[in-house]
Design a protein around this motif. Structure first.
Motif, PDB file in Angstrom:
ATOM      1  N   THR A 128       7.085   5.609   1.981  1.00 59.09           N
ATOM      2  CA  THR A 128       5.632   5.510   1.865  1.00 59.09           C
ATOM      3  C   THR A 128       5.233   4.571   0.737  1.00 59.09           C
ATOM      4  O   THR A 128       5.682   4.725  -0.397  1.00 59.09           O
ATOM      5  CB  THR A 128       5.018   6.898   1.628  1.00 59.09           C
ATOM      6  N   VAL A 129       4.371   3.617   1.067  1.00 60.49           N
ATOM      7  CA  VAL A 129       3.819   2.691   0.083  1.00 60.49           C
ATOM      8  C   VAL A 129       2.310   2.909   0.021  1.00 60.49           C
ATOM      9  O   VAL A 129       1.634   2.895   1.048  1.00 60.49           O
ATOM     10  CB  VAL A 129       4.110   1.222   0.441  1.00 60.49           C
ATOM     11  N   ASN A 130       1.805   3.149  -1.182  1.00 61.91           N
ATOM     12  CA  ASN A 130       0.360   3.255  -1.384  1.00 61.91           C
ATOM     13  C   ASN A 130      -0.171   1.874  -1.760  1.00 61.91           C
ATOM     14  O   ASN A 130       0.255   1.295  -2.756  1.00 61.91           O
ATOM     15  CB  ASN A 130       0.053   4.265  -2.501  1.00 61.91           C
ATOM     16  N   VAL A 151      -9.010  -8.604   2.285  1.00 65.56           N
ATOM     17  CA  VAL A 151      -8.194  -9.129   3.379  1.00 65.56           C
ATOM     18  C   VAL A 151      -6.715  -9.140   3.004  1.00 65.56           C
ATOM     19  O   VAL A 151      -5.854  -8.733   3.801  1.00 65.56           O
ATOM     20  CB  VAL A 151      -8.666 -10.540   3.775  1.00 65.56           C
ATOM     21  N   VAL A 152      -6.397  -9.588   1.799  1.00 64.55           N
ATOM     22  CA  VAL A 152      -4.994  -9.618   1.360  1.00 64.55           C
ATOM     23  C   VAL A 152      -4.412  -8.209   1.370  1.00 64.55           C
ATOM     24  O   VAL A 152      -3.302  -7.981   1.869  1.00 64.55           O
ATOM     25  CB  VAL A 152      -4.878 -10.244  -0.045  1.00 64.55           C
ATOM     26  N   ALA A 157      -0.933  -4.253   3.999  1.00 70.46           N
ATOM     27  CA  ALA A 157      -0.699  -2.924   4.568  1.00 70.46           C
ATOM     28  C   ALA A 157      -0.166  -3.039   5.997  1.00 70.46           C
ATOM     29  O   ALA A 157       0.789  -2.350   6.381  1.00 70.46           O
ATOM     30  CB  ALA A 157      -1.996  -2.110   4.533  1.00 70.46           C
ATOM     31  N   GLY A 158      -0.776  -3.930   6.793  1.00 68.26           N
ATOM     32  CA  GLY A 158      -0.298  -4.136   8.162  1.00 68.26           C
ATOM     33  C   GLY A 158       1.121  -4.672   8.207  1.00 68.26           C
ATOM     34  O   GLY A 158       1.936  -4.265   9.040  1.00 68.26           O
ATOM     35  N   LEU A 159       1.430  -5.588   7.306  1.00 72.72           N
ATOM     36  CA  LEU A 159       2.774  -6.163   7.235  1.00 72.72           C
ATOM     37  C   LEU A 159       3.806  -5.096   6.884  1.00 72.72           C
ATOM     38  O   LEU A 159       4.877  -5.024   7.509  1.00 72.72           O
ATOM     39  CB  LEU A 159       2.785  -7.280   6.189  1.00 72.72           C
ATOM     40  N   ILE A 168      -0.265   4.119   2.927  1.00 71.59           N
ATOM     41  CA  ILE A 168      -1.541   4.763   2.593  1.00 71.59           C
ATOM     42  C   ILE A 168      -2.471   3.665   2.095  1.00 71.59           C
ATOM     43  O   ILE A 168      -2.199   3.018   1.086  1.00 71.59           O
ATOM     44  CB  ILE A 168      -1.370   5.833   1.497  1.00 71.59           C
ATOM     45  N   ARG A 169      -3.559   3.441   2.819  1.00 71.29           N
ATOM     46  CA  ARG A 169      -4.568   2.468   2.399  1.00 71.29           C
ATOM     47  C   ARG A 169      -5.605   3.211   1.554  1.00 71.29           C
ATOM     48  O   ARG A 169      -6.317   4.077   2.078  1.00 71.29           O
ATOM     49  CB  ARG A 169      -5.230   1.822   3.612  1.00 71.29           C
ATOM     50  N   GLU A 170      -5.693   2.874   0.284  1.00 67.23           N
ATOM     51  CA  GLU A 170      -6.543   3.656  -0.618  1.00 67.23           C
ATOM     52  C   GLU A 170      -7.596   2.797  -1.307  1.00 67.23           C
ATOM     53  O   GLU A 170      -7.353   1.638  -1.643  1.00 67.23           O
ATOM     54  CB  GLU A 170      -5.678   4.364  -1.666  1.00 67.23           C
TER      55      GLU A 170
END
Length: 590
Positions: A128-130, A151-152, A157-159, A168-170
């Motif tokens: 998991t990467v936040n 955007v970056v 996150a998509g990559l 986790i997109r925070e």
């Protein structure tokens, strides 16, 4: 030869590893030797071969042998693989590989079989990467200053997801402190205005934008004149909470126009109310990393009103910072750093790695927050991986001239303004056409220009051309006959001309590039790759313009037509996969 779901990237990397396994089994290489730095990638000069490996160069020293001698041993193993036509040693020990002709056909088959998963990797192993990005103060609409980082962060996150991570997109909501109190006071002015007061000019330091008028009107409708003349102490907290909630609704809507949706919104006010900074302070004090001391005087000329004050200080110098940093102010409230420290402690509880996307104006705080994360997460061993990506501002232009500001916002161009004018996909792709640490211009005229100098158009035009030729083949009743002819002759390696093979080779770099970009945390590499792939496709298309026999549809040569349509279809798939990582839709028509 590879099977229909094995890519060249995986197959040749596997062949190199098989060769190294054999040498380890024979005792030529130590059993515990690390292969972490072994690479398989295209050589800088295409005339040297299709792929190259540095295995002999990086393993010779730990194996206590000569690089060329080790290269000879590796080559002897590699040539046993039927996907490798030849292996040659170059220079001090690089190994250049030429692949069997059928490999390129097999790669197209792999793209067909994998479809939207072509290039997808399990490199992340589900860790998991936040990724925290945007995190703008909730005081107004999203503007251009937030856009590039948004955007970056979203593309990264998509990559990372595509490369096998859980993400986790925070968004960290800075809803504590002076700026949201100013917001509340600004909303109170609009509340009074909605009740009929003449508020005159907006005072200096307040938020002047018209976007606060609906919030004031809603509060007036709900509370009437209850708080019109009431002392600030009676309404400030209420108006702050209502204003922040309304701003966050606006921010979410603005980000949604860019296709951005966060998984988690964390409140600074809630963090403090739950005592998280105190928990972090106690944790660090127990380890001797927070102490009460006198903050150093400001560098340079000391202000006349400066007095030495004892404050709780974090030992950031122990982690490479220039000086120890206060986590509280003299009035007992938390410094921004103190609250941020606690916030990162909270994030680390649910992630294996942390990434922050910040504006370049925050560069001065990178060292201290990295020190804090190292202290908070490394107590029992290795600290959690933590990276900060800095994003430079964007200059808005129109035909080379600075863009006038937005009336709606008061003093800036909003994301909504941008998306309305040029579209989500243009905004997103353009923001990734330069490294984030590099300055960039966003010219409203140039980003919609139908020119090869505009990478957004160039990539979308390649996909639209592919979609067009496939439609034409279907409409003219050629597609099915050409596909049957291709399948009947598919074993003939001469079906792919050299330029067509080169296009497959370009596309075949995608799986390797996804892993490289994910490791480097650099989604712009995908945009760069797509631009190069589109250029290679357009170059092949232009050959047909000069030579009718090389066009994608040649009714007199159905095997060639079937092959070229198949090639176009799979190149289109790779373009779609790359664009999907970046959150951009592929154009079917332009």
């Amino acid at each position: 030869m590879t099977n229909s779901t094995t890519t060249i990237h995986a197959a040749i990397t596997g062949a190199v590893n098989t060769a190294l396994d054999a040498l380890q089994g024979a005792g030529t290489l130590p059993a515990d030797i690390s292969r972490a730095n072994v690479t398989v990638e295209p050589p800088r000069d295409p005339s040297h071969g299709d792929l190259a490996t540095n295995a002999a160069m990086v393993l010779a020293k730990p194996a206590k042998t000569n690089p060329r001698a080790l290269a000879e041993a590796i080559v002897a193993q590699l040539v046993k693989d039927d996907a490798i036509d030849s292996a040659e040693i170059a220079g001090p020990g690089f190994i250049n590989l030429r692949l069997a002709a059928g490999v390129w056909q097999a790669e197209l088959d792999a793209i067909t079989a994998l479809g939207g998963d072509y290039g997808r990797s399990d490199m992340g192993a589900g860790k998991t990467v936040n990724v925290e990005y945007v995190s703008a103060n909730p005081t107004g609409p999203m503007h251009m200053g937030h856009c590039r980082g948004a955007v970056v962060g979203d593309a990264l996150a998509g990559l990372l997801e595509y490369a096998g991570h859980k993400v986790i997109r925070e968004y960290y909501v800075n809803d504590a402190g002076a700026q949201v109190q100013t917001l509340a006071r600004s909303v109170h002015l609009r509340y009074r205005e909605a009740l009929g007061d003449d508020i005159g000019e907006i005072p200096e330091g307040f938020y002047p934008g018209d976007y606060l008028k609906p919030i004031g009107a809603k509060l007036a409708e709900e509370f009437g004149d209850t708080y019109k003349s009431a002392p600030e102490s009676e309404w400030l907290d209420l108006f702050r909470m209502r204003a922040v909630a309304a701003m966050m609704d606006m921010i979410r809507a603005d980000l949604a126009q860019l296709g951005i949706h966060h998984d988690l919104f964390s409140s600074e006010a809630k963090l403090q109310a739950e005592g998280k900074p105190e928990v972090a302070e106690t944790f660090l004090r127990q380890r001797g990393l927070v102490y009460d001391g006198i903050l150093e005087a400001p560098k340079g000329k000391t202000p006349e009103d400066w007095e030495p004050v004892e404050l709780p200080l974090f030992r950031s110098t122990q982690f490479g910072d220039d000086q120890d940093r206060p986590i509280k102010k003299s009035d007992g409230s938390w410094t921004y750093f103190g609250a941020d420290l606690a916030y990162h402690f909270q994030k680390s509880e649910n992630a294996d790695a942390l990434i922050d996307i910040w504006g370049a104006d925050h560069a001065g705080t990178v060292k201290r927050i990295k020190a804090a994360v190292a202290a908070l997460t490394g107590a029992e061993g290795e600290a959690i991986p933590f990276d900060v990506k800095l994003v430079q501002m964007v200059q808005l232009l129109r035909d080379g001239e600075p863009v006038k500001m937005s009336k709606r916002s008061g003093n800036f161009i909003t994301i909504a303004d941008m998306v309305e004018e040029v579209g989500k996909d243009v905004v997103r792709f353009t923001m990734l056409t330069r490294k984030p640490e590099a300055q960039m211009d966003f010219d409203f005229a140039k980003v919609v220009e139908a020119s090869k100098d505009n990478p957004v158009f160039y990539v979308q035009y390649a996909h639209a051309r592919i979609a067009s030729v496939l439609r034409k083949a279907a409409e003219e009743g050629i597609a099915d006959k050409a596909e049957d002819a291709r399948l009947a002759a598919w074993g003939d390696a001469s079906l792919l001309k050299p330029e067509e093979k080169a296009l497959v080779a370009e596309a075949a770099q995608f799986p390797r590039l996804v892993e490289q970009a994910a490791r480097a945390r650099e989604p712009h590499r995908i945009a760069f790759f797509l631009t190069d792939l589109a250029a290679a496709f357009h170059a092949l298309w232009n050959i047909g313009n000069d030579d009718p026999a090389r066009r994608f549809i040649v009714e007199e040569d159905l095997p060639a037509t079937g092959t070229r349509l198949y090639l176009a279809r799979e190149i289109g798939q790779v373009i779609r996969n790359g664009l999907a990582i970046l959150g951009v839709e592929a154009a079917e028509r332009l």
